[in-house]
Write a protein that holds these residues in place. Sequence first.
Motif, PDB file in Angstrom:
ATOM      1  N   GLU A 158       0.825  -1.211   0.000  1.00 31.24           N
ATOM      2  CA  GLU A 158       0.000   0.000   0.000  1.00 31.24           C
ATOM      3  C   GLU A 158       0.858   1.259   0.000  1.00 31.24           C
ATOM      4  OE1 GLU A 158      -3.454   0.120  -0.179  1.00 31.24           O
ATOM      5  OE2 GLU A 158      -3.058  -1.976  -0.698  1.00 31.24           O
ATOM      6  N   SER A 159       2.000   1.199   0.687  1.00 32.86           N
ATOM      7  CA  SER A 159       2.913   2.347   0.700  1.00 32.86           C
ATOM      8  C   SER A 159       3.466   2.615  -0.693  1.00 32.86           C
ATOM      9  CB  SER A 159       4.061   2.095   1.690  1.00 32.86           C
ATOM     10  OG  SER A 159       4.965   3.177   1.701  1.00 32.86           O
ATOM     11  N   ARG A 160       3.819   1.549  -1.408  1.00 34.60           N
ATOM     12  CA  ARG A 160       4.317   1.709  -2.774  1.00 34.60           C
ATOM     13  C   ARG A 160       3.242   2.290  -3.679  1.00 34.60           C
ATOM     14  NH1 ARG A 160       6.660  -3.407  -1.703  1.00 34.60           N
ATOM     15  NH2 ARG A 160       4.954  -4.429  -2.828  1.00 34.60           N
ATOM     16  N   ILE A 161       2.002   1.821  -3.527  1.00 31.70           N
ATOM     17  CA  ILE A 161       0.903   2.336  -4.346  1.00 31.70           C
ATOM     18  C   ILE A 161       0.695   3.828  -4.103  1.00 31.70           C
ATOM     19  CG2 ILE A 161      -1.593   2.218  -4.718  1.00 31.70           C
ATOM     20  CD1 ILE A 161      -1.427  -0.787  -4.168  1.00 31.70           C
ATOM     21  N   ARG A 162       0.722   4.245  -2.826  1.00 33.56           N
ATOM     22  CA  ARG A 162       0.540   5.665  -2.511  1.00 33.56           C
ATOM     23  C   ARG A 162       1.682   6.512  -3.078  1.00 33.56           C
ATOM     24  NH1 ARG A 162      -1.473   3.467   2.390  1.00 33.56           N
ATOM     25  NH2 ARG A 162       0.603   3.584   3.352  1.00 33.56           N
ATOM     26  N   SER A 163       2.904   5.980  -3.029  1.00 29.36           N
ATOM     27  CA  SER A 163       4.047   6.711  -3.575  1.00 29.36           C
ATOM     28  C   SER A 163       3.906   6.892  -5.077  1.00 29.36           C
ATOM     29  CB  SER A 163       5.346   5.970  -3.254  1.00 29.36           C
ATOM     30  OG  SER A 163       5.569   5.923  -1.855  1.00 29.36           O
ATOM     31  N   LEU A 164       3.496   5.828  -5.768  1.00 30.04           N
ATOM     32  CA  LEU A 164       3.315   5.919  -7.216  1.00 30.04           C
ATOM     33  C   LEU A 164       2.218   6.918  -7.570  1.00 30.04           C
ATOM     34  CD1 LEU A 164       3.627   2.146  -8.219  1.00 30.04           C
ATOM     35  CD2 LEU A 164       5.258   3.972  -8.693  1.00 30.04           C
ATOM     36  N   MET A 165       1.138   6.912  -6.798  1.00 31.27           N
ATOM     37  CA  MET A 165       0.054   7.861  -7.049  1.00 31.27           C
ATOM     38  C   MET A 165       0.523   9.296  -6.822  1.00 31.27           C
ATOM     39  SD  MET A 165      -3.182   5.847  -5.318  1.00 31.27           S
ATOM     40  CE  MET A 165      -4.282   7.228  -5.603  1.00 31.27           C
ATOM     41  N   LEU A 166       1.332   9.495  -5.788  1.00 32.04           N
ATOM     42  CA  LEU A 166       1.848  10.832  -5.501  1.00 32.04           C
ATOM     43  C   LEU A 166       2.760  11.319  -6.618  1.00 32.04           C
ATOM     44  CD1 LEU A 166       2.198  13.259  -3.630  1.00 32.04           C
ATOM     45  CD2 LEU A 166       4.003  11.979  -2.444  1.00 32.04           C
ATOM     46  N   PHE A 167       3.677  10.461  -7.072  1.00 29.08           N
ATOM     47  CA  PHE A 167       4.574  10.833  -8.167  1.00 29.08           C
ATOM     48  C   PHE A 167       3.786  11.152  -9.435  1.00 29.08           C
ATOM     49  CE2 PHE A 167       8.010   8.116  -6.021  1.00 29.08           C
ATOM     50  CZ  PHE A 167       8.496   9.226  -5.346  1.00 29.08           C
ATOM     51  N   HIS A 168       2.727  10.362  -9.681  1.00 30.73           N
ATOM     52  CA  HIS A 168       1.903  10.589 -10.865  1.00 30.73           C
ATOM     53  C   HIS A 168       1.226  11.957 -10.788  1.00 30.73           C
ATOM     54  CE1 HIS A 168      -0.482   9.648 -14.357  1.00 30.73           C
ATOM     55  NE2 HIS A 168      -1.614   9.838 -13.683  1.00 30.73           N
ATOM     56  N   LYS A 169       0.719  12.321  -9.596  1.00 33.17           N
ATOM     57  CA  LYS A 169       0.077  13.628  -9.431  1.00 33.17           C
ATOM     58  C   LYS A 169       1.079  14.763  -9.593  1.00 33.17           C
ATOM     59  CE  LYS A 169      -3.744  12.167  -6.439  1.00 33.17           C
ATOM     60  NZ  LYS A 169      -4.370  12.309  -5.099  1.00 33.17           N
ATOM     61  N   LEU A 170       2.306  14.560  -9.066  1.00 32.85           N
ATOM     62  CA  LEU A 170       3.333  15.580  -9.205  1.00 32.85           C
ATOM     63  C   LEU A 170       3.718  15.789 -10.665  1.00 32.85           C
ATOM     64  CD1 LEU A 170       5.660  14.722  -6.179  1.00 32.85           C
ATOM     65  CD2 LEU A 170       4.131  16.693  -6.405  1.00 32.85           C
ATOM     66  N   GLU A 171       3.818  14.686 -11.410  1.00 36.39           N
ATOM     67  CA  GLU A 171       4.128  14.784 -12.831  1.00 36.39           C
ATOM     68  C   GLU A 171       3.038  15.534 -13.575  1.00 36.39           C
ATOM     69  OE1 GLU A 171       4.714  10.833 -14.151  1.00 36.39           O
ATOM     70  OE2 GLU A 171       6.764  10.660 -13.355  1.00 36.39           O
ATOM     71  N   GLN A 172       1.786  15.227 -13.245  1.00 37.55           N
ATOM     72  CA  GLN A 172       0.662  15.928 -13.881  1.00 37.55           C
ATOM     73  C   GLN A 172       0.694  17.412 -13.543  1.00 37.55           C
ATOM     74  OE1 GLN A 172      -2.762  13.683 -12.502  1.00 37.55           O
ATOM     75  NE2 GLN A 172      -2.945  12.673 -14.484  1.00 37.55           N
ATOM     76  N   SER A 173       1.026  17.726 -12.281  1.00 39.01           N
ATOM     77  CA  SER A 173       1.082  19.118 -11.850  1.00 39.01           C
ATOM     78  C   SER A 173       2.189  19.885 -12.599  1.00 39.01           C
ATOM     79  CB  SER A 173       1.321  19.204 -10.346  1.00 39.01           C
ATOM     80  OG  SER A 173       1.449  20.532  -9.923  1.00 39.01           O
ATOM     81  N   GLU A 174       3.352  19.251 -12.764  1.00 41.33           N
ATOM     82  CA  GLU A 174       4.450  19.888 -13.484  1.00 41.33           C
ATOM     83  C   GLU A 174       4.100  20.098 -14.948  1.00 41.33           C
ATOM     84  OE1 GLU A 174       7.858  17.509 -12.875  1.00 41.33           O
ATOM     85  OE2 GLU A 174       8.141  18.123 -10.781  1.00 41.33           O
ATOM     86  N   ASP A 175       3.416  19.148 -15.538  1.00 36.66           N
ATOM     87  CA  ASP A 175       3.007  19.289 -16.944  1.00 36.66           C
ATOM     88  C   ASP A 175       2.072  20.478 -17.120  1.00 36.66           C
ATOM     89  OD1 ASP A 175       4.510  17.136 -17.655  1.00 36.66           O
ATOM     90  OD2 ASP A 175       2.843  15.712 -17.598  1.00 36.66           O
ATOM     91  N   LEU A 176       1.178  20.681 -16.104  1.00 35.22           N
ATOM     92  CA  LEU A 176       0.241  21.798 -16.186  1.00 35.22           C
ATOM     93  C   LEU A 176       0.969  23.134 -16.026  1.00 35.22           C
ATOM     94  CD1 LEU A 176      -2.764  20.411 -14.107  1.00 35.22           C
ATOM     95  CD2 LEU A 176      -2.674  20.777 -16.573  1.00 35.22           C
ATOM     96  N   GLN A 177       2.007  23.158 -15.145  1.00 37.28           N
ATOM     97  CA  GLN A 177       2.708  24.411 -14.879  1.00 37.28           C
ATOM     98  C   GLN A 177       3.619  24.834 -16.032  1.00 37.28           C
ATOM     99  OE1 GLN A 177       4.768  24.074 -11.171  1.00 37.28           O
ATOM    100  NE2 GLN A 177       2.892  23.845  -9.942  1.00 37.28           N
ATOM    101  N   PHE A 178       4.264  23.841 -16.657  1.00 37.80           N
ATOM    102  CA  PHE A 178       5.255  24.162 -17.683  1.00 37.80           C
ATOM    103  C   PHE A 178       4.767  23.852 -19.094  1.00 37.80           C
ATOM    104  CE2 PHE A 178       7.580  23.124 -13.779  1.00 37.80           C
ATOM    105  CZ  PHE A 178       8.268  24.323 -13.592  1.00 37.80           C
ATOM    106  N   GLY A 179       3.524  23.496 -19.213  1.00 43.23           N
ATOM    107  CA  GLY A 179       2.987  23.209 -20.530  1.00 43.23           C
ATOM    108  C   GLY A 179       2.828  24.462 -21.362  1.00 43.23           C
ATOM    109  N   PRO A 180       2.615  24.338 -22.692  1.00 39.73           N
ATOM    110  CA  PRO A 180       2.470  25.477 -23.574  1.00 39.73           C
ATOM    111  C   PRO A 180       1.202  26.263 -23.246  1.00 39.73           C
ATOM    112  CG  PRO A 180       1.935  23.435 -24.707  1.00 39.73           C
ATOM    113  CD  PRO A 180       2.474  23.028 -23.393  1.00 39.73           C
TER     114      PRO A 180
END
Length: 391
Positions: free
Chosen positions: A369-391
């Motif tokens: 469960e800890s690994r699943i939460r970490s993967l979900m967090l990284f996925h959200k961070l990646e999505q957030s960065e894409d929104l901030q630095f996207g065109p």
Amino acid sequence: MLRWLIGGGREPQGLAEKSVQTLGEEQAQNPYTELLVLKGHHDIVRFLVPVDDYRFASAGDDGIVCLWNAQTGEKLFELHAHTQKITALAAFPVSDACEEKCHMILTADISAMIELPKNCVAAAVGKELIILRLKASKDGTEWDVFEVKRLLDHQDNILSLISISDLAFATGSHVGELIVWDALDWTMQAYECNWDASLHVDPQQEIKLSYSQNKISIQHLASDEECVFAAVGKGIYVYHLQMKRVIAFQRTAHDSTVLHITKVPNRQLISCSEDGSVRIWELREKQQLTAEPVPSGFFNIWGFGRATKQANNTAKRAPESTTIYSLDLTGDLIGHSSAVQMFLYFGEHGLATCSADHLIILWKDGEQESRIRSLMLFHKLEQSEDLQFGP
């Protein structure tokens, strides 16, 4: 999700309970370190049945059936039809001809119920075993249930009804009777009830001990087609079908009566009890130079009869090298405040337990469960960065 710190178990309540195995605070082999509490019932939850790989249904004394997601703990449906408590629950596909994969949940106010081949159901009502057949209408929208046969071979109430394979099922009664049945023609294949003989450590002893009914009562049976697992009083027994003998047992596995037992992967057993605990056992193999007498009698069912003098003489054969097994405690799950009625094992989705405390608990592998939460967090961070630095 809550973090659950597993404690060291309960202290023995009397001299007779000192043989119960206990674990310290460190349970290195126990993966279930997180739990999720599910609230949907307002009375004792007695039954859990799997619907598919990730859903299960629950029912009990409040007459409500709840459908749950075993992965997330989400309550999907709540069904109301019974005005009294539900005492049996089963789920199976309604028809192979259906375009969509669907299941039927069957509830009743009987002791126990299992699915049999050819659209049949075996139902236990007191001492009687009733065979019912389900017949669908031509359009498949309605079902009719009618009685096919009534079997009256038990001397006391049937407490356990389980499927062994596609060809056999078994019943166990309050007075320790075990009957194995043919699943196709419903004839008796084996019968045994000689528990006094089976509980003797030394088969040469002539003194018979006095056991109360709750100590010889078969509360639950399970099978993996290689072994039969029996919850008898406070103990659990493992009988190997091919070797035709008990290969491992714990006479006092819990502080109170064992209500449910099953086999899970990696040679492990799980049991739950009236004492509110769920325990994990590992079936370990070890070598022994001298063949010790093992419990017979009750587990002589595959010889189609009670233990004979010839069988006892065989048990006295000369010492030899043999393989025996032990049941070692590897996990003790303390989360319920009352008797744990039963549980379901869902593999990577964890373990679901139900109790007289009105709760259902999903036990989860903490590291997974800890690994699943970490993967979900990284996925959200990646999505957030894409929104901030996207065109």
